[in-house]
Design a protein around this motif. Structure first.
Motif, PDB file in Angstrom:
ATOM      1  N   THR A 175       2.312 -12.634  -5.699  1.00  0.00           N
ATOM      2  CA  THR A 175       2.825 -13.656  -4.294  1.00  0.00           C
ATOM      3  C   THR A 175       1.148 -12.349  -3.290  1.00  0.00           C
ATOM      4  OG1 THR A 175       3.382 -11.782  -2.739  1.00  0.00           O
ATOM      5  CG2 THR A 175       5.139 -13.385  -3.779  1.00  0.00           C
ATOM      6  N   GLU A 176       0.730 -14.049  -2.813  1.00  0.00           N
ATOM      7  CA  GLU A 176      -0.795 -13.141  -1.677  1.00  0.00           C
ATOM      8  C   GLU A 176       0.109 -11.891  -1.492  1.00  0.00           C
ATOM      9  OE1 GLU A 176      -1.321 -15.939   0.828  1.00  0.00           O
ATOM     10  OE2 GLU A 176      -1.946 -17.826  -1.187  1.00  0.00           O
ATOM     11  N   GLN A 177       1.300 -11.932  -0.561  1.00  0.00           N
ATOM     12  CA  GLN A 177       0.798  -9.827  -0.198  1.00  0.00           C
ATOM     13  C   GLN A 177       1.490  -8.991  -1.027  1.00  0.00           C
ATOM     14  OE1 GLN A 177       2.898 -13.058   0.218  1.00  0.00           O
ATOM     15  NE2 GLN A 177       1.322 -13.710   2.334  1.00  0.00           N
ATOM     16  N   GLY A 178       1.610  -9.352  -2.734  1.00  0.00           N
ATOM     17  CA  GLY A 178       1.935  -8.053  -3.637  1.00  0.00           C
ATOM     18  C   GLY A 178       3.040  -8.573  -4.512  1.00  0.00           C
ATOM     19  N   VAL A 179       3.958  -7.308  -5.003  1.00  0.00           N
ATOM     20  CA  VAL A 179       5.299  -8.004  -6.259  1.00  0.00           C
ATOM     21  C   VAL A 179       6.082  -8.411  -5.015  1.00  0.00           C
ATOM     22  CG1 VAL A 179       5.849  -7.623  -7.957  1.00  0.00           C
ATOM     23  CG2 VAL A 179       2.789  -7.611  -8.433  1.00  0.00           C
ATOM     24  N   ILE A 180       6.978  -8.806  -5.443  1.00  0.00           N
ATOM     25  CA  ILE A 180       8.475  -8.970  -4.497  1.00  0.00           C
ATOM     26  C   ILE A 180       9.340  -9.508  -5.541  1.00  0.00           C
ATOM     27  CG2 ILE A 180       6.916  -9.254  -2.525  1.00  0.00           C
ATOM     28  CD1 ILE A 180       8.185 -12.503  -2.607  1.00  0.00           C
ATOM     29  N   ALA A 181      10.251  -9.125  -5.386  1.00  0.00           N
ATOM     30  CA  ALA A 181      11.545  -8.869  -6.595  1.00  0.00           C
ATOM     31  C   ALA A 181      12.586 -10.154  -5.706  1.00  0.00           C
ATOM     32  CB  ALA A 181      12.292  -7.610  -5.632  1.00  0.00           C
TER      33      ALA A 181
END
Length: 200
Positions: free
Chosen positions: A175-181
């Motif tokens: 995502t734009e905020q980085g990798v998320i689970a």
């Protein structure tokens, strides 16, 4: 009241604090049920259960529930998202962890075939399962191995019978905020066959 197109049973331990909510004047519990696979891995299954089935539900309770896999759309972060839940219709005797699903429905999207980095075949499919009152549930399936290759050749509208289990699967999303689970809920298929429609 059994719907022959959609029958499921899950048994495990209540893992999250049950929340009560009102839907059309009827009270329900919502909680996650922890169900252990034979491998020892845990599936966290979201459950909706009418309060009339059980006066009180607490974290740590062991429950065996008979019902259906159901879906609905919910707005999440401005996007419509398909939500998959286990809908309890009755409480049965608890005899240990269980997770069984049998569905009969129609492919509503083209099958998506892919290969894992280790070379294993996977096929993602979504089927429409008819419910009472002219409603349908749109249930994601995941199929493995040789069966995945065979099923990927079927067209939209294919009529199938499926047996498997309802599973939770954690995956990584960029995502734009980085990798998320994130967690996907789907039916992991152990057996699938085409239904031969018999007409007059």
């Amino acid at each position: 009241m059994k719907n022959e197109n959609n029958a499921a049973m899950v048994a495990g331990m209540v893992a999250t604090e049950p929340k009560k909510y009102d839907c059309c004047g009827e009270m329900f519990y919502a909680f996650d049920l922890s169900v252990m696979r034979m491998s020892g891995a845990i599936d966290l299954i979201p459950v909706n259960m009418p309060v009339v089935l059980c006066d009180e539900v607490n974290v740590g309770d062991e429950l065996c529930l008979v019902g259906q896999v159901r879906t609905y759309n919910k707005m999440v972060d401005g996007k419509s998202r398909l939500i998959v839940v286990f809908f309890a219709l009755e409480v049965s005797e608890y005899k240990g962890n269980e997770n069984e699903v049998e569905l009969t429905g129609f492919f509503c999207k083209p099958p998506v075939h892919r290969t894992t980095p280790l070379g294993r075949d996977i096929c993602d499919v979504q089927i429409a399962v008819n419910r009472d009152r002219q409603k349908s549930d749109y249930i994601p399936l995941i199929i493995w191995g040789r069966t995945a290759r065979l099923i990927s050749r079927l067209d939209v509208g294919a009529h199938v019978n499926v047996k498997g289990r309802l599973q939770s699967r954690v995956y990584q999303k960029q995502t734009e905020q980085g990798v998320i689970a994130k967690t996907a809920y789907e039916v992991s298929v152990s057996r699938i066959s085409e239904v031969k429609d018999v007409s007059g």
